[in-house]
Write a protein that holds these residues in place. Structure first.
Motif: not given
Length: 428
Positions: A147, A149, A164, A169-170, A173-174
């Motif tokens: 991912g 930040e 979401r 998944t993370k 989303v990112d």
């Protein structure tokens, strides 16, 4: 808006460059290019603790320098304890990931360092948006399963965090949030660009000539801007000291007033997508009546720097704009060498902007160049169309005015486009 990754302490950097067979073709050796990279790291706030060159026929697809050299750098890291390895080139996402796994520390390339400096220097809404857009486009293909930040990416952190889909998944989303932010930034920049176009249109209607400063970074553009316009533009001995196109009106003691625009400087191996990111700011050079190409006359790579600027201007479509070469820092050059430069460079003048030396000669050269864009016309303006007389006084320099039986005969000096408009308007 942007968090400077060096803000808390000076990070220790180790530089790595490739010595390629064709490297000499652009006039830059590997060591000279790495010298410039060291200045970039210093400007960003890092401390260079060492460097390595690797001769190769071409970059390694997986690790840029080759796996053996990458392991050597990892050994050096154990002893030198540097925080980041900085490569003098543009790494692919795959190369960057592989190198981080082998070397065991943060890996950056030349582009990442330039982006970090841009993030520190951005002050206006436009510059901040341009930098953030460039950062996001750079980082998007570099996302991994770990991912990213988004809190470090300014406005991206204020996106729709909780939207979401089932099983999303993370990482997905990112990526989606970054794409949404990129779309929003492009819309914002398009609005700013439209506003800038309107401002340029207003300036053109006022017939005040526009002169744009261009040149290699740290050649002294902002210092010259301050010297000519008495402006508050930041001028310091740092690369990319300013990113914003700052405009000030200059009214010479003897001559025509003009608007002086300071623009972002260029650099060797500036990635194409960074030029594209600042295209709206750099459009000022396309619209200018005259370009002042500021050159650090004392720099050993002066000729190569000049060629870099010419290449970028050509890419922007401004390669054929009227240009006056301004050799800056004349106080640091042997008089004989300076005389040779001036004799072999058409339309050039030498100054020492920081000391205010020879600015009168520059102002005269500017006025001479501006004269070429003006035309003197003599027309009869009927009394029934007296609004054109007021128009001529407002936009030009009336040299003679004689009231006759049917109207006013005037001789007026105007910008060529406005002279044509006056004649066409009176013929209707």
């Amino acid at each position: 808006m942007h968090e400077n990754q060096y803000a808390h302490q000076a990070q220790r950097a180790f530089l790595i460059g490739l010595e390629l067979p064709l490297r000499e073709s652009d006039g830059w050796t590997a060591d000279e290019s790495m010298d410039e990279l060291e200045r970039l790291v210093d400007t960003a706030g890092g401390v260079v603790v060492g460097r390595e060159r690797q001769p190769r026929s071409k970059p390694d697809v997986a690790t840029y320098v080759g796996s053996g050299k990458a392991r050597e750098i990892e050994e050096i890291r154990r002893h030198e304890e540097f925080d980041m390895a900085v490569f003098d080139g543009e790494l692919t996402p795959t190369q960057q990931r592989n190198l981080e796994e082998i070397i065991g520390c943060q890996v950056l390339d030349r582009t990442a360092i330039i982006l970090d400096i841009f993030a520190q220097r951005a002050r206006s809404r436009e510059a901040m948006a341009q930098v953030e857009l460039a950062q996001l486009n750079y980082r998007l293909p570099r996302l991994t399963g770990k991912g990213v930040e988004l809190s470090r990416l300014g406005g991206g952190a204020r996106g729709a965090i909780g939207i979401r889909g089932p099983g999303e998944t993370k990482l997905e989303v990112d990526r989606r949030r970054i794409r949404e932010r990129i779309s929003a930034l492009r819309e914002e920049l398009e609005e700013i660009r439209a506003h800038r176009i309107r401002l340029r249109s207003d300036r053109a209607a006022g017939a005040v000539p526009v002169i744009a400063l261009t040149g290699y970074t740290n050649a002294g553009k902002s210092t010259l801007h301050r010297a000519l316009a008495g402006s508050d533009v930041l001028a310091e001995d740092r690369l990319f000291a300013t990113l914003d196109a700052t405009t000030r009106r200059v009214e010479p003691a003897d001559g025509e007033p003009y608007l002086l625009v300071d623009t972002v400087g260029f650099i060797h191996n500036l990635p194409t997508f960074l030029v594209a990111a600042f295209r709206s700011t750099l459009e000022e050079v396309n619209e200018a009546d005259l370009l002042l190409h500021v050159v650090d006359a004392s720099h050993p790579k002066r000729a190569e720097q000049m060629q870099t600027v010419v290449d970028v201007l050509t890419e922007l479509g401004a390669g054929s704009r009227p240009t006056l070469v301004v050799y800056n820092k004349m106080d640091q050059v042997d008089p004989g060498d300076l005389d040779h430069l001036l004799r072999h460079t058409p339309d050039s003048v030498a100054v020492a902007a920081a000391l205010g030396q020879n600015l009168d000669a520059l102002q005269q050269a500017i006025q001479n160049a501006l004269q070429n864009r003006r035309e003197t016309v003599e027309v009869m303006i009927p009394y029934t169309r007296s609004s054109w007389l007021a128009w001529a006084h407002e936009r030009g320099r009336v040299l003679r005015e004689e009231h006759q039986e049917t109207g006013t005969l005037i001789k007026v000096e105007l910008e060529r486009g406005l002279a044509g408009r006056l004649k066409a308007g009176l013929e209707r």
